[in-house]
Design a protein around this motif. Structure first.
Motif, PDB file in Angstrom:
ATOM      1  N   ASP A   1       0.833  -1.207   0.000  1.00  0.00           N
ATOM      2  CA  ASP A   1       0.000   0.000   0.000  1.00  0.00           C
ATOM      3  C   ASP A   1       0.870   1.260   0.000  1.00  0.00           C
ATOM      4  OD1 ASP A   1      -2.121  -1.715   0.176  1.00  0.00           O
ATOM      5  OD2 ASP A   1      -2.661  -1.213   2.233  1.00  0.00           O
ATOM      6  N   ARG A   2       0.372   2.274  -0.687  1.00  0.00           N
ATOM      7  CA  ARG A   2       0.986   3.617  -0.708  1.00  0.00           C
ATOM      8  C   ARG A   2       2.454   3.586  -1.139  1.00  0.00           C
ATOM      9  NH1 ARG A   2      -1.861   2.850   3.701  1.00  0.00           N
ATOM     10  NH2 ARG A   2       0.021   2.526   4.954  1.00  0.00           N
ATOM     11  N   HIS A   3       2.791   2.663  -2.025  1.00  0.00           N
ATOM     12  CA  HIS A   3       4.147   2.666  -2.562  1.00  0.00           C
ATOM     13  C   HIS A   3       4.334   3.891  -3.456  1.00  0.00           C
ATOM     14  CE1 HIS A   3       1.619   0.317  -5.437  1.00  0.00           C
ATOM     15  NE2 HIS A   3       2.196   1.143  -6.308  1.00  0.00           N
ATOM     16  N   LEU A   4       5.575   4.313  -3.584  1.00  0.00           N
ATOM     17  CA  LEU A   4       5.912   5.446  -4.436  1.00  0.00           C
ATOM     18  C   LEU A   4       7.125   5.107  -5.289  1.00  0.00           C
ATOM     19  CD1 LEU A   4       5.710   8.472  -5.307  1.00  0.00           C
ATOM     20  CD2 LEU A   4       7.280   8.977  -3.427  1.00  0.00           C
ATOM     21  N   VAL A   5       6.980   5.242  -6.601  1.00  0.00           N
ATOM     22  CA  VAL A   5       8.108   5.215  -7.527  1.00  0.00           C
ATOM     23  C   VAL A   5       8.140   6.567  -8.211  1.00  0.00           C
ATOM     24  CG1 VAL A   5       9.149   4.132  -9.551  1.00  0.00           C
ATOM     25  CG2 VAL A   5       7.887   2.723  -7.901  1.00  0.00           C
ATOM     26  N   GLN A   6       9.249   7.287  -8.049  1.00  0.00           N
ATOM     27  CA  GLN A   6       9.339   8.641  -8.599  1.00  0.00           C
ATOM     28  C   GLN A   6      10.700   8.845  -9.248  1.00  0.00           C
ATOM     29  OE1 GLN A   6       8.659  11.752  -5.734  1.00  0.00           O
ATOM     30  NE2 GLN A   6       8.544  13.347  -7.287  1.00  0.00           N
ATOM     31  N   SER A   7      10.685   9.359 -10.459  1.00  0.00           N
ATOM     32  CA  SER A   7      11.913   9.609 -11.223  1.00  0.00           C
ATOM     33  C   SER A   7      12.672   8.301 -11.441  1.00  0.00           C
ATOM     34  CB  SER A   7      12.800  10.641 -10.512  1.00  0.00           C
ATOM     35  OG  SER A   7      12.146  11.883 -10.435  1.00  0.00           O
ATOM     36  N   PHE A   8      12.104   7.503 -12.313  1.00  0.00           N
ATOM     37  CA  PHE A   8      12.645   6.184 -12.642  1.00  0.00           C
ATOM     38  C   PHE A   8      12.943   6.148 -14.130  1.00  0.00           C
ATOM     39  CE2 PHE A   8      11.967   1.941 -14.342  1.00  0.00           C
ATOM     40  CZ  PHE A   8      12.727   1.142 -13.504  1.00  0.00           C
ATOM     41  N   SER A   9      14.110   5.606 -14.509  1.00  0.00           N
ATOM     42  CA  SER A   9      14.443   5.542 -15.929  1.00  0.00           C
ATOM     43  C   SER A   9      15.254   4.292 -16.227  1.00  0.00           C
ATOM     44  CB  SER A   9      15.225   6.785 -16.351  1.00  0.00           C
ATOM     45  OG  SER A   9      16.498   6.800 -15.710  1.00  0.00           O
ATOM     46  N   GLY A  10      15.423   4.010 -17.518  1.00  0.00           N
ATOM     47  CA  GLY A  10      16.257   2.880 -17.921  1.00  0.00           C
ATOM     48  C   GLY A  10      15.694   2.145 -19.106  1.00  0.00           C
ATOM     49  N   VAL A  11      16.149   0.902 -19.266  1.00  0.00           N
ATOM     50  CA  VAL A  11      15.625   0.005 -20.288  1.00  0.00           C
ATOM     51  C   VAL A  11      15.398  -1.340 -19.633  1.00  0.00           C
ATOM     52  CG1 VAL A  11      18.011  -0.407 -21.081  1.00  0.00           C
ATOM     53  CG2 VAL A  11      16.097  -1.178 -22.469  1.00  0.00           C
ATOM     54  N   ILE A  12      14.189  -1.881 -19.809  1.00  0.00           N
ATOM     55  CA  ILE A  12      13.792  -3.129 -19.177  1.00  0.00           C
ATOM     56  C   ILE A  12      13.282  -4.072 -20.258  1.00  0.00           C
ATOM     57  CG2 ILE A  12      12.300  -4.196 -17.445  1.00  0.00           C
ATOM     58  CD1 ILE A  12      12.273  -1.538 -15.988  1.00  0.00           C
ATOM     59  N   LEU A  13      13.819  -5.287 -20.261  1.00  0.00           N
ATOM     60  CA  LEU A  13      13.579  -6.217 -21.361  1.00  0.00           C
ATOM     61  C   LEU A  13      12.327  -7.069 -21.188  1.00  0.00           C
ATOM     62  CD1 LEU A  13      17.268  -7.385 -21.893  1.00  0.00           C
ATOM     63  CD2 LEU A  13      15.996  -5.705 -23.243  1.00  0.00           C
ATOM     64  N   ARG A  14      11.854  -7.244 -19.967  1.00  0.00           N
ATOM     65  CA  ARG A  14      10.703  -8.129 -19.752  1.00  0.00           C
ATOM     66  C   ARG A  14       9.587  -7.420 -18.976  1.00  0.00           C
ATOM     67  NH1 ARG A  14       6.830 -10.310 -20.396  1.00  0.00           N
ATOM     68  NH2 ARG A  14       6.164 -12.395 -19.821  1.00  0.00           N
ATOM     69  N   GLN A  15       9.640  -7.399 -17.663  1.00  0.00           N
ATOM     70  CA  GLN A  15       8.600  -6.770 -16.856  1.00  0.00           C
ATOM     71  C   GLN A  15       9.145  -5.478 -16.250  1.00  0.00           C
ATOM     72  OE1 GLN A  15       5.287  -8.136 -15.821  1.00  0.00           O
ATOM     73  NE2 GLN A  15       5.585  -9.350 -17.660  1.00  0.00           N
ATOM     74  N   GLY A  16       8.447  -4.376 -16.481  1.00  0.00           N
ATOM     75  CA  GLY A  16       8.905  -3.087 -15.969  1.00  0.00           C
ATOM     76  C   GLY A  16       8.572  -2.903 -14.510  1.00  0.00           C
ATOM     77  N   ILE A  17       7.406  -2.314 -14.224  1.00  0.00           N
ATOM     78  CA  ILE A  17       6.915  -2.145 -12.859  1.00  0.00           C
ATOM     79  C   ILE A  17       5.559  -2.828 -12.784  1.00  0.00           C
ATOM     80  CG2 ILE A  17       6.293  -0.510 -11.051  1.00  0.00           C
ATOM     81  CD1 ILE A  17       8.045   1.568 -12.465  1.00  0.00           C
ATOM     82  N   VAL A  18       5.405  -3.774 -11.860  1.00  0.00           N
ATOM     83  CA  VAL A  18       4.146  -4.516 -11.741  1.00  0.00           C
ATOM     84  C   VAL A  18       3.547  -4.269 -10.356  1.00  0.00           C
ATOM     85  CG1 VAL A  18       4.839  -6.262 -13.401  1.00  0.00           C
ATOM     86  CG2 VAL A  18       5.288  -6.644 -10.982  1.00  0.00           C
ATOM     87  N   VAL A  19       2.213  -4.124 -10.330  1.00  0.00           N
ATOM     88  CA  VAL A  19       1.476  -3.840  -9.099  1.00  0.00           C
ATOM     89  C   VAL A  19       0.358  -4.857  -8.955  1.00  0.00           C
ATOM     90  CG1 VAL A  19       0.046  -2.140  -7.884  1.00  0.00           C
ATOM     91  CG2 VAL A  19       1.995  -1.379  -9.259  1.00  0.00           C
ATOM     92  N   GLY A  20       0.127  -5.341  -7.740  1.00  0.00           N
ATOM     93  CA  GLY A  20      -0.950  -6.292  -7.499  1.00  0.00           C
ATOM     94  C   GLY A  20      -1.054  -6.634  -6.035  1.00  0.00           C
ATOM     95  N   ALA A  21      -1.497  -7.886  -5.735  1.00  0.00           N
ATOM     96  CA  ALA A  21      -1.599  -8.413  -4.366  1.00  0.00           C
ATOM     97  C   ALA A  21      -2.514  -7.570  -3.481  1.00  0.00           C
ATOM     98  CB  ALA A  21      -0.211  -8.546  -3.729  1.00  0.00           C
ATOM     99  N   GLY A  22      -3.476  -6.852  -4.093  1.00  0.00           N
ATOM    100  CA  GLY A  22      -4.395  -6.030  -3.321  1.00  0.00           C
ATOM    101  C   GLY A  22      -3.839  -4.693  -2.879  1.00  0.00           C
ATOM    102  N   SER A  23      -2.732  -4.272  -3.441  1.00  0.00           N
ATOM    103  CA  SER A  23      -2.117  -2.993  -3.056  1.00  0.00           C
ATOM    104  C   SER A  23      -3.084  -1.831  -3.279  1.00  0.00           C
ATOM    105  CB  SER A  23      -0.836  -2.761  -3.864  1.00  0.00           C
ATOM    106  OG  SER A  23       0.107  -3.785  -3.626  1.00  0.00           O
ATOM    107  N   GLN A  24      -3.006  -0.828  -2.400  1.00  0.00           N
ATOM    108  CA  GLN A  24      -3.910   0.306  -2.484  1.00  0.00           C
ATOM    109  C   GLN A  24      -3.147   1.631  -2.510  1.00  0.00           C
ATOM    110  OE1 GLN A  24      -6.929   0.229   0.558  1.00  0.00           O
ATOM    111  NE2 GLN A  24      -7.579  -1.857   0.077  1.00  0.00           N
ATOM    112  N   ASN A  25      -3.647   2.550  -3.351  1.00  0.00           N
ATOM    113  CA  ASN A  25      -3.231   3.960  -3.337  1.00  0.00           C
ATOM    114  C   ASN A  25      -1.735   4.159  -3.550  1.00  0.00           C
ATOM    115  OD1 ASN A  25      -5.923   4.737  -2.793  1.00  0.00           O
ATOM    116  ND2 ASN A  25      -5.600   4.371  -0.610  1.00  0.00           N
TER     117      ASN A  25
END
Length: 361
Positions: free
Chosen positions: A181-205
């Motif tokens: 919950d309430r995770h923050l990713v800010q100012s992220f860059s690069g090159v990703i070949l498969r999975q970039g950023i994934v969200v789940g498991a009931g995470s909120q906000n």
């Protein structure tokens, strides 16, 4: 049909219903700082081009009870064993922003987990932990890509990741294995070949903002073009699964099979000013979802079969609202709508396609 420009213009005589456009709340995830003021400076304890895993873990563990910051100075180090950031602890490098040129950055090179995609992630983050100002470089060859586990996995609420680059990454950030919950990713860059950023498991906000993924960041062996070709066939960029209230703000993903993905269990997701460039499917939704809203969405797609700006699967049962969209490139289908309820306002698409819109029920 506007023959002079080659564009198709759709008008309605009746009043157009204004789609609900929720205000982005950039303060919904704000509790992001170390639990204490203690600073552990590793400048005199680590050497460049050596594995710092043990020293880093020892420093982080020393702050378990009171919290604080572990500082990694600029330089190139190795991280060849997995580490865990305890709750209340922040690991801070020298970057104030993710950079293309890593010459003055804190760079962590790694070969950990090479060929073992399901291994423990390189970094596991506990609740209320932080990672700031670090660049990751995986030992990778774009001409013969090898899988790696996730670089970062969250395990708790109020995790923050800022000013991070991943310049030859296979799997990026995982907020889908554990609720974050309430995770923050800010100012992220690069090159990703498969999975970039994934969200789940009931995470909120959670918030994902200020993201720039582009193969121009490639730092591994092989060429930029080889990395891009692999990503086009295999990558899924920003993937929002079982979650509520995820906010994406000012995000851009270049080179992916699917750029922006919404999956089963996604509810009340809002993406403001997202761009997907060079992807088979700019945005894709599937499964049992709630409401998904895109505001000021821009996308460009390659020419090809089953290539589209927006696609929904037959099993998609949610509502997709798009408020302002610009698409260009050469997809054979502009909007490929196979399931769900889709509302589009202020949409402009350029180029030729076999179908402006394909709808199946």
């Amino acid at each position: 049909n506007d023959k002079s420009s080659g564009n198709t213009v759709i008008t309605e005589d009746e009043a157009v219903q204004v789609l609900p456009a929720p205000e982005p709340n950039l303060q919904q995830a704000t509790n992001h700082k170390p639990a204490g003021n203690t600073l552990v400076d590793l400048t005199d304890r680590i050497a460049q081009k050596t594995d710092i895993s043990a020293a880093l873990q020892e420093a982080m563990d020393s702050l378990k009870e009171k919290g604080g910051i572990v500082y990694l100075p600029a330089g190139v180090y190795r991280l060849d064993n997995p580490v865990s950031i305890p709750s209340g602890v922040e690991v801070r490098g020298a970057l104030d922003a993710p950079v293309y040129n890593t010459s003055k950055a804190t760079v962590l090179e790694t070969r950990y987990g090479k060929g073992k995609e399901n291994a423990t992630p390189l970094i596991t983050m506990a609740a209320r932990s932080g990672l700031v100002g670090v660049s990751f470089v995986h030992e990778q060859d774009a001409s013969n890509v090898t899988p790696y586990p996730y670089t970062i996995r969250g395990n708790g609420s109020d995790i923050y990741i800022r000013n991070i680059s991943m310049n030859s990454c296979y799997n990026g950030i995982d907020f889908a294995t554990n609720r974050c919950d309430r995770h923050l990713v800010q100012s992220f860059s690069g090159v990703i070949l498969r999975q970039g950023i994934v969200v789940g498991a009931g995470s909120q906000n959670g918030i994902i903002r200020d993201v720039l993924v582009n193969p121009v960041y490639w730092s591994g062996s092989g060429s930029y073009n080889q990395a891009m070709d692999y990503a086009l066939k295999n990558a899924e960029g920003l993937v929002i699964g079982n979650s509520t209230g995820e906010l994406l703000y000012s995000t851009f993903y270049y080179a992916a099979e699917k750029g922006l993905v919404f999956r089963d269990g996604c509810k009340d997701s809002l993406a403001v000013t997202h761009g997907t460039d060079c992807a088979d499917l700019g945005m894709y939704a599937e499964g049992s979802c709630g409401t998904i809203t895109l505001i000021n969405y821009q996308t460009a797609s390659w020419t090809g079969t089953d290539v589209s700006f927006v696609a929904t699967a037959e099993n998609f049962t949610g509502t997709l609202n798009i408020c302002g969209m610009l698409g260009w490139g050469g997809p054979n289908i502009g909007l490929d709508l196979q399931g769900g309820t889709v509302n589009v306002r202020q949409c402009k698409m350029q180029k030729r396609w076999a179908f402006f819109m394909r709808i199946s029920r």
